[in-house]
Design an enzyme around this catalytic site. Sequence first.
Site, PDB file in Angstrom:
ATOM      1  CE  LYS A 179       0.517   3.079   5.389  1.00  0.00           C
ATOM      2  NZ  LYS A 179       0.812   2.798   6.801  1.00  0.00           N
ATOM      3  CB  SER A 214       3.224  -0.368   5.810  1.00  0.00           C
ATOM      4  OG  SER A 214       3.861   0.554   6.652  1.00  0.00           O
TER       5      SER A 214
END
Lengths: 199, 199
Positions: free
Chosen positions: A156, A118
């Site tokens: 993130k 990610s």
Amino acid sequence: MLTQLEQRILEFIRGYIAQHGQGPTLTEIGAAMEIKSKGTVHRYVQALTSKGALEHVERGWRGIRLANESQLHSTTLPLAGRIAAGHPIEAIPGQDQLDLGELFVSDNRFALQVKGDSMIDIGILDGDWVIIEQCHTAHDGDIVVALIDEQDATLKRFKCLPDGQILLIPENTDLSPMQYAPERVRIQGVLMGQLRHYA
Amino acid sequence: MLTQLEQRILEFIRGYIAQHGQGPTLTEIGAAMEIKSKGTVHRYVQALTSKGALEHVERGWRGIRLANESQLHSTTLPLAGRIAAGHPIEAIPGQDQLDLGELFVSDNRFALQVKGDSMIDIGILDGDWVIIEQCHTAHDGDIVVALIDEQDATLKRFKCLPDGQILLIPENTDLSPMQYAPERVRIQGVLMGQLRHYA
DNA sequence: TTGATTGTTCTCTAAAAGTTCTCTACTCTA
DNA sequence: TAGAGTAGAGAACTTTTAGAGAACAATCAA
């Protein structure tokens, strides 16, 4: 240039330090070299010191150190400079050592291994280690470890929207940002470093 | 650097805390070490404290604590586990410390700062540090620092063609591999690690 | 509150280690 | 063969260290 006996003494000191973690006394060196006089041994140690093979802490017992001992236990690497395609290696002015401990290690930091892709667009790959500094708030643009609904942890990029909602943005064009109500997200730390080890 | 007796005392304290759940008194240490004087034991404990091996709670008896491991070797980070999108942090069995020095530092290694984007597809970005182990040969698939025509240094993936020519492959789909006669290429080292520091 | 236990600080002493010096024996060379 | 240089022995000295123990302060439990 070291004489043969100086070489032998240096070898012995190396071995002794490797085995005992501290330097030998003059008497111990003498016993190993079959030299009965402390004074003679002292002369050899001084010769080795002046030739740069040993470092000698004045005052105190067992003050003999290997000259390059500082490299042994340290976390510093010699820094060769910058490398770029099409150019010779370029020196970095005013810096010739890279200290990993200083750069990465601190009381409130911990390491995590990353799984998944990610964050691949900013060079954080599956299996890389990331170094996280513990804290409970973040600024827009920080990369954070966030716990969602007290159960899912994720790495993130953080962004706080004007309406208070929290946006967690994966750095992978194949994935989409996710939006959460602030009470669902708990920041556990922000990214301070990344490292990778090639076998 | 701990002396032999300091080492023994530290061992004893470790064992005592493991067994009793609290630190020993000075008299108990003295009895175990065959030192009759509290004052002498106290001096050892202070030495261990100042060397960072012990923590000492002022006020109160049995105030000896083992120092935090991370402070002892300042190259280790606590390891929290693996993190992946959509899952809680997962522990890594049998490993709870990450030692940067052990992982990256060795005698024949040095650090380089990368300029340019030629290795971007394997997560090595502009400004990253790479850790290179010095050697003069490489195997197919290794990522090497290569000196071309004794003047241009570059970081590329190495491949030796059947006809002896050497292929240096950038890990960037925008760039093309370059082919050289073997005498034009000198290997200076192979990639062992990569690290990045976020401000 | 009291007294025993524990921790802290200090000095003293003896042993161990480091330093400096001289003396002697040996080798090498002119 | 004599002198210079070198290496080891060892004595004499200083410095450092380790242990003992005394005196005192702090702490804990009854």
